[in-house]
Every structure is written in structure tokens, then in C-alpha cells.
Enzyme design. Structure first.
Site, PDB file in Angstrom:
ATOM      1  N   ILE A  31      36.142  38.884  21.576  1.00 52.06           N
ATOM      2  CA  ILE A  31      35.284  38.229  20.585  1.00 52.06           C
ATOM      3  C   ILE A  31      34.172  39.165  20.086  1.00 52.06           C
ATOM      4  O   ILE A  31      33.652  38.970  18.988  1.00 52.06           O
ATOM      5  CB  ILE A  31      34.700  36.925  21.188  1.00 52.06           C
ATOM      6  CG1 ILE A  31      34.312  35.947  20.103  1.00 52.06           C
ATOM      7  CG2 ILE A  31      33.523  37.199  22.115  1.00 52.06           C
ATOM      8  CD1 ILE A  31      34.041  34.533  20.608  1.00 52.06           C
ATOM      9  N   HIS A  99      40.526  40.582  34.151  1.00 50.46           N
ATOM     10  CA  HIS A  99      41.108  40.876  32.840  1.00 50.46           C
ATOM     11  C   HIS A  99      41.021  42.358  32.570  1.00 50.46           C
ATOM     12  O   HIS A  99      40.154  43.054  33.104  1.00 50.46           O
ATOM     13  CB  HIS A  99      40.384  40.088  31.735  1.00 50.46           C
ATOM     14  CG  HIS A  99      38.904  40.310  31.731  1.00 50.46           C
ATOM     15  ND1 HIS A  99      38.074  39.680  32.629  1.00 50.46           N
ATOM     16  CD2 HIS A  99      38.114  41.095  30.971  1.00 50.46           C
ATOM     17  CE1 HIS A  99      36.832  40.059  32.412  1.00 50.46           C
ATOM     18  NE2 HIS A  99      36.818  40.930  31.414  1.00 50.46           N
TER      19      HIS A  99
HETATM   20  P1  5GP Z   1      33.734  41.698  31.185  1.00 51.09           P
HETATM   21  O1  5GP Z   1      32.328  42.050  30.847  1.00 51.09           O
HETATM   22  O2  5GP Z   1      33.800  40.504  32.119  1.00 51.09           O
HETATM   23  O3  5GP Z   1      34.552  42.852  31.659  1.00 51.09           O
HETATM   24  O4  5GP Z   1      34.401  41.288  29.818  1.00 51.09           O
HETATM   25  C1  5GP Z   1      34.356  40.028  29.267  1.00 51.09           C
HETATM   26  C2  5GP Z   1      34.761  40.185  27.824  1.00 51.09           C
HETATM   27  O5  5GP Z   1      35.111  38.928  27.336  1.00 51.09           O
HETATM   28  C3  5GP Z   1      33.643  40.727  26.922  1.00 51.09           C
HETATM   29  O6  5GP Z   1      34.078  41.921  26.290  1.00 51.09           O
HETATM   30  C4  5GP Z   1      33.401  39.595  25.936  1.00 51.09           C
HETATM   31  O7  5GP Z   1      33.134  40.048  24.625  1.00 51.09           O
HETATM   32  C5  5GP Z   1      34.697  38.808  26.019  1.00 51.09           C
HETATM   33  N1  5GP Z   1      34.549  37.384  25.780  1.00 51.09           N
HETATM   34  C6  5GP Z   1      33.614  36.555  26.319  1.00 51.09           C
HETATM   35  N2  5GP Z   1      33.793  35.301  25.890  1.00 51.09           N
HETATM   36  C7  5GP Z   1      34.876  35.334  25.059  1.00 51.09           C
HETATM   37  C8  5GP Z   1      35.551  34.319  24.295  1.00 51.09           C
HETATM   38  O8  5GP Z   1      35.209  33.141  24.295  1.00 51.09           O
HETATM   39  N3  5GP Z   1      36.627  34.731  23.568  1.00 51.09           N
HETATM   40  C9  5GP Z   1      37.043  36.027  23.548  1.00 51.09           C
HETATM   41  N4  5GP Z   1      38.102  36.311  22.792  1.00 51.09           N
HETATM   42  N5  5GP Z   1      36.434  36.999  24.258  1.00 51.09           N
HETATM   43  C10 5GP Z   1      35.360  36.648  24.996  1.00 51.09           C
END
Ligand code: 5GP
Ligand code: ZN
Length: 115
Positions: A31, A99
Site C-alpha cells: 500500500i 511476509h
Molecule cells: P513490515 O514493516 O511488517 O515488514 O511490512 C509491512 C508492509 O505492509 C509495509 O510495507 C506496509 O506498507 C504494508 N501494509 C500495511 N498495511 C497494508 C494494507 O492494508 N494493505 C497493503 N497492501 N499493504 C499494507
């Protein structure tokens, strides 16, 4: 998991731009993209850390990674991609559902981790 945003996306309760789905994972657009192409490959099974993986999970994740590598060229990542998995607070993992970030579509700069 009840409150997990990625579990909700997997269940279709929250919309996402989905590029791929099979029985093991989905691949969606991030997103808040940090590169021209930024995808998230999200295993359907909810767990946060690699350290929680069962033997079965490790086979499942291996299959996901193989599929990601097969699909990457068709996602505009034919020039290569960065594969990132944030684990825990120091890595600023914000979503507690394991992820894989796929970043590319451009020449990526090297992050400065001391900043
Ligand atoms: P992390 O920081 O946990 O490695 O990555 C989480 C990722 O999820 C971030 O890059 C953030 O932009 C993405 N993200 C968070 N909420 C959403 C959402 O509701 N939809 C999508 N498509 N991505 C999300
Ligand atoms: Zn989840």
C-alpha cells in the site's frame, strides 16, 4: 488471527491489489510502495517469525519462494529484485504475519542501516 490485517486481506475482508493467489499464499501490491515495484508475498498461514516454523511450514515457505522466483519476471522484476523479510522490532516489522517484500522495477540503492 482476529486482528491481523494480512489475515483479513487473505479472507477478502480488506481490499488489496492482488497479483497472484494459490492455496499457500497471496501476492499483493504494498500500500506504501518503497520502489517502483513493491509486492508482498504473504503465506496464508499466520505466524510472525521464521523461528516459529514447523518442518511442514518450511516446505510450504520453500514452495512460496520457488513460485515467487518463477513469477517475478512477469511482475516487472525481470531485472532482479530485493527480497526482504523484516523480523521483529529491530527490523521494524510492523505487521506480525510473516511476509516477503519484493522490491524492484528500478536500480535499487543500498540502504544505510546506520542512519
Ligand atoms: P513490515 O514493516 O511488517 O515488514 O511490512 C509491512 C508492509 O505492509 C509495509 O510495507 C506496509 O506498507 C504494508 N501494509 C500495511 N498495511 C497494508 C494494507 O492494508 N494493505 C497493503 N497492501 N499493504 C499494507
Ligand atoms: Zn495474519
Amino acid at each position: 488471527m482476529e486482528d491481523c490485517i494480512f489475515c483479513k486481506i487473505i479472507k477478502g475482508e480488506i481490499p488489496a491489489k492482488k497479483f497472484y493467489e494459490d492455496e499457500l499464499m497471496i501476492i499483493i501490491a504494498d500500500i506504501a510502495p518503497k520502489a517502483k515495484k513493491h509486492y508482498l508475498a504473504i503465506p496464508k498461514k499466520h505466524f510472525k517469525f521464521f523461528s516459529e516454523m514447523t518442518e511442514e511450514d518450511s516446505v510450504m515457505l520453500g514452495k512460496c519462494i520457488k513460485k515467487v522466483s518463477e513469477l517475478a519476471p512477469s511482475f516487472g522484476l525481470e531485472g532482479g529484485f530485493r527480497f526482504v523479510v523484516n523480523q521483529g522490532d529491530d527490523a521494524i516489522q510492523t505487521v506480525p504475519h510473516l511476509h516477503m517484500h519484493l522490491l524492484g522495477g528500478q536500480k535499487l540503492s543500498e540502504p544505510d542501516y546506520n542512519k
